[in-house]
Motif scaffolding. Structure first.
Motif, PDB file in Angstrom:
ATOM      1  N   PHE A 142     114.881 -82.134 -57.070  1.00  0.00           N
ATOM      2  CA  PHE A 142     115.916 -82.168 -58.109  1.00  0.00           C
ATOM      3  C   PHE A 142     115.402 -82.845 -59.376  1.00  0.00           C
ATOM      4  O   PHE A 142     115.616 -82.373 -60.490  1.00  0.00           O
ATOM      5  CB  PHE A 142     117.152 -82.922 -57.602  1.00  0.00           C
ATOM      6  N   THR A 146     114.815 -80.963 -62.922  1.00  0.00           N
ATOM      7  CA  THR A 146     115.582 -81.427 -64.077  1.00  0.00           C
ATOM      8  C   THR A 146     114.647 -81.777 -65.237  1.00  0.00           C
ATOM      9  O   THR A 146     114.876 -81.378 -66.382  1.00  0.00           O
ATOM     10  CB  THR A 146     116.434 -82.650 -63.691  1.00  0.00           C
ATOM     11  N   SER A 149     113.198 -78.371 -66.618  1.00  0.00           N
ATOM     12  CA  SER A 149     114.122 -77.460 -67.294  1.00  0.00           C
ATOM     13  C   SER A 149     114.687 -78.087 -68.565  1.00  0.00           C
ATOM     14  O   SER A 149     114.862 -77.391 -69.570  1.00  0.00           O
ATOM     15  CB  SER A 149     115.218 -76.989 -66.344  1.00  0.00           C
ATOM     16  N   LEU A 207     124.129 -80.754 -61.175  1.00  0.00           N
ATOM     17  CA  LEU A 207     122.863 -81.472 -61.072  1.00  0.00           C
ATOM     18  C   LEU A 207     123.082 -82.871 -60.518  1.00  0.00           C
ATOM     19  O   LEU A 207     122.383 -83.307 -59.598  1.00  0.00           O
ATOM     20  CB  LEU A 207     122.201 -81.589 -62.457  1.00  0.00           C
ATOM     21  N   SER A 226     124.304 -76.564 -56.094  1.00  0.00           N
ATOM     22  CA  SER A 226     123.587 -77.422 -57.045  1.00  0.00           C
ATOM     23  C   SER A 226     122.188 -76.874 -57.312  1.00  0.00           C
ATOM     24  O   SER A 226     121.755 -76.769 -58.462  1.00  0.00           O
ATOM     25  CB  SER A 226     123.467 -78.837 -56.493  1.00  0.00           C
ATOM     26  N   ILE A 230     120.614 -75.469 -60.924  1.00  0.00           N
ATOM     27  CA  ILE A 230     119.443 -75.944 -61.657  1.00  0.00           C
ATOM     28  C   ILE A 230     118.396 -74.840 -61.750  1.00  0.00           C
ATOM     29  O   ILE A 230     117.753 -74.666 -62.799  1.00  0.00           O
ATOM     30  CB  ILE A 230     118.865 -77.253 -61.032  1.00  0.00           C
TER      31      ILE A 230
END
Lengths: 253, 309
Positions: A142, A146, A149, A207, A226, A230
């Protein structure tokens, strides 16, 4: 592929980061500490545990996400906007480099920096609260997704911006509200029913929910959703970058 | 001599419809210095920007050592060094890091010895540890050149290398350009200083309003277009050109104290002998004689005016 060029851009960008390492390091430490003083100690002591997690610990994932997103955007947007502004972009445009390599260099550096800051916050937080990481692998995934992106999004903003005001506009008017309303400091379930529905339109909710799940096993929305969110956001940014690459929009006249 | 740069019918029309290049065809020979002359807005910078990849052509093509600038951009650009007109440097970067970055951007392995020789050649070695913002204007311009030379290009584009540079620095720049030529680098420079083109260039191209008006050997151009003037200083000023000399292309100068005779020095008969005899016959006493060749500047102004007419 011109790996040397990617490395040159990456190295140059990281060099800027390390030149100001003290600032890069101190400012997230201080701001995180402040959040813990205010939300953890002052307000948090009056808030009950959220689903079995102390409030101070509950906000950590959201706090990391908040900082990582804003840092990734500001680093990447500035990194590409600044050469455009001072004119040094000419060198990148006239070098035997593909646009993809330019993106990897700049976005990679911005993602690395925000990852670094995310880790600093996590370590700082561990001094204030007891951190538990229930699902380490998804947590790392994650965090990485994050960083990458949002750095891509920052890169697009930096290409789009024609002046410093525009450079600040999107982060200030769109990203910050979305992040603050994305459940960094509360669980969506604490909202009135109507607002819960509204919150589901906020992509950041997914997120933060997924990231918090990787710590405490608590999620506002299913983890798969989730991850899909993302991944979808990443795909969207990649598509935008690809379009810029095809058209030379705002880089090559 | 083989052409290292071939430009064929290159066109650039900007989105708002402005035609910056109206089909330019030009070839640069390996190892030469080619000067592109033209008034402001003639399309010199657009031409360079298009070949170097800063702008996308809307028609035509260009090749560097046989590599197409679009299809084979990596090989083409690897051979090109670009020094744009505006100084653009990252202010906090050190000179050494700046040239190292440039080399890296071209995907070449680190070569400190080459970078050192480039910096020494441009008298920047002592400044390698300085941030670019601390340097004088002339040094900044040399850093721009050093960056362009970091990847050992075979073709170097210099866009207005001496614009806004004082006389001493300009001479220094000329020496640099000549040294580069001696190293076998092909140099294409734009300038609006005709003196510069005359002093440096093997060939001169004149661009106006997006079109290449001509390309010629600098010497041949001067010969072909060059007119000479014979200035005849008189002992006694005259009020008007004497009627006996009406058949000559004469002008009065210095308030009648001198006559200027224009002639074509490549003509079979320049008419000088006859003119001098007629001057004597008209009873004019001569004080001094001198001749003057028209400069590239006169030629240039003539061409651009012709083009505008």
């Amino acid at each position: 592929m011109n790996a040397g060029a990617i490395w040159a851009i990456y190295r140059y960008e990281m060099g800027r980061f390390f030149r100001t390492l003290a600032q890069s390091f101190i400012s997230p430490v201080i701001s995180t500490s402040l959040y813990f003083v205010v939300f953890g100690a002052a307000i948090g002591s009056r808030i009950d545990e959220v689903e079995g997690v102390s409030y101070g610990a509950f906000i950590v994932p959201g706090l990391i996400m908040l900082t990582v997103m804003t840092q990734a955007i500001s680093n990447a947007s500035f990194a590409i906007y600044f050469p455009k502004f001072i004119g040094t972009i000419y060198e990148v445009l006239s070098a035997p480099v593909s646009f993809l390599e330019v993106v990897v260099g700049y976005v990679g550096a911005a993602a690395t920096k925000s990852l670094f800051i995310g880790v600093v916050i996590m370590v700082t937080a561990s001094f204030f609260v007891e951190l538990r990481i229930a699902h380490p692998v998804p947590m790392v995934l994650f965090l990485l997704l994050t960083c990458v992106s949002f750095a891509l999004m920052g890169f697009i903003i930096g290409i789009w911006a024609k002046n410093f005001e525009q450079l600040q506009l999107v982060p200030l008017l769109i990203v910050t509200p979305l992040v603050f309303l994305g459940g960094s400091f509360y669980s969506i379930s604490m909202l009135p029913a109507a607002w819960q529905t509204v919150a589901l339109f906020n992509p950041v909710v997914y997120l933060i929910s997924g990231f918090r799940w990787s710590f405490y096993g608590l999620a506002d929305v299913p983890v798969a959703v989730s991850l899909a969110a993302i991944a979808g956001f990443l795909a969207l940014c990649l598509a935008a970058v690809w379009w810029i690459f095809r058209t030379g929009w705002r880089i090559r006249s | 001599m083989t052409a290292i740069l071939e430009i064929e019918d290159l066109r650039k029309t900007y989105e708002r419809g402005f035609e910056a290049l109206k089909g330019v065809t030009l070839a640069a020979r390996a190892g030469e210095i080619l000067a592109l002359l033209g008034p402001n807005g003639a399309g010199k910078t657009t031409l360079i920007s298009t070949v170097c990849g800063l702008t996308v052509p809307t028609g035509g093509r260009a090749r560097v050592a046989g590599h197409d600038i679009l299809r084979d951009y990596r090989s083409a650009r690897a051979l090109i060094g670009l020094v744009p007109q505006e100084i653009a440097l990252e202010p906090f970067q050190k000179v050494w890091d700046a040239v190292r970055f440039s080399r890296g951007l071209f995907g070449l392995p680190r070569d400190d010895a080459h970078l050192e020789s480039v910096l020494r050649q441009l008298s920047l070695w002592d400044k390698r540890g300085a941030q670019t913002r601390e340097l004088s204007g002339g040094m900044k311009r040399r850093v721009m050149i050093a960056k362009a030379l970091a990847h050992e290009p075979r073709v170097l584009f210099l866009d207005e290398p001496t614009a806004g540079v004082d006389v001493e620095l300009r001479r220094g720049m000329w020496e640099t350009v000549e040294r580069l030529k001696a190293d076998g680098v092909t140099i294409i420079l734009t300038t609006h200083y005709l003196e510069e083109a005359e002093a440096l260039a093997d060939r001169v191209g004149v661009i106006n309003r997006g079109e290449l008006l001509l390309v010629e050997e600098t010497g041949a151009l001067m010969d072909r277009m060059g007119r000479k003037e014979l200035v005849i200083e008189l002992h006694e000023p005259v009020a008007a050109i004497p009627a006996a000399l009406a058949g000559y292309d004469l002008d009065l100068a210095q308030d009648g104290a001198a006559l200027v005779y224009c002639y074509d020095r490549r003509a079979e008969r320049t008419g000088i002998t006859r003119l001098l005899a007629d001057l004597q016959a008209a009873g004019l006493a001569l004080r001094d004689l001198s001749t003057r060749q028209s400069s590239l500047e006169d030629i240039f102004v003539g061409l651009v005016q012709e083009d505008a007419a």
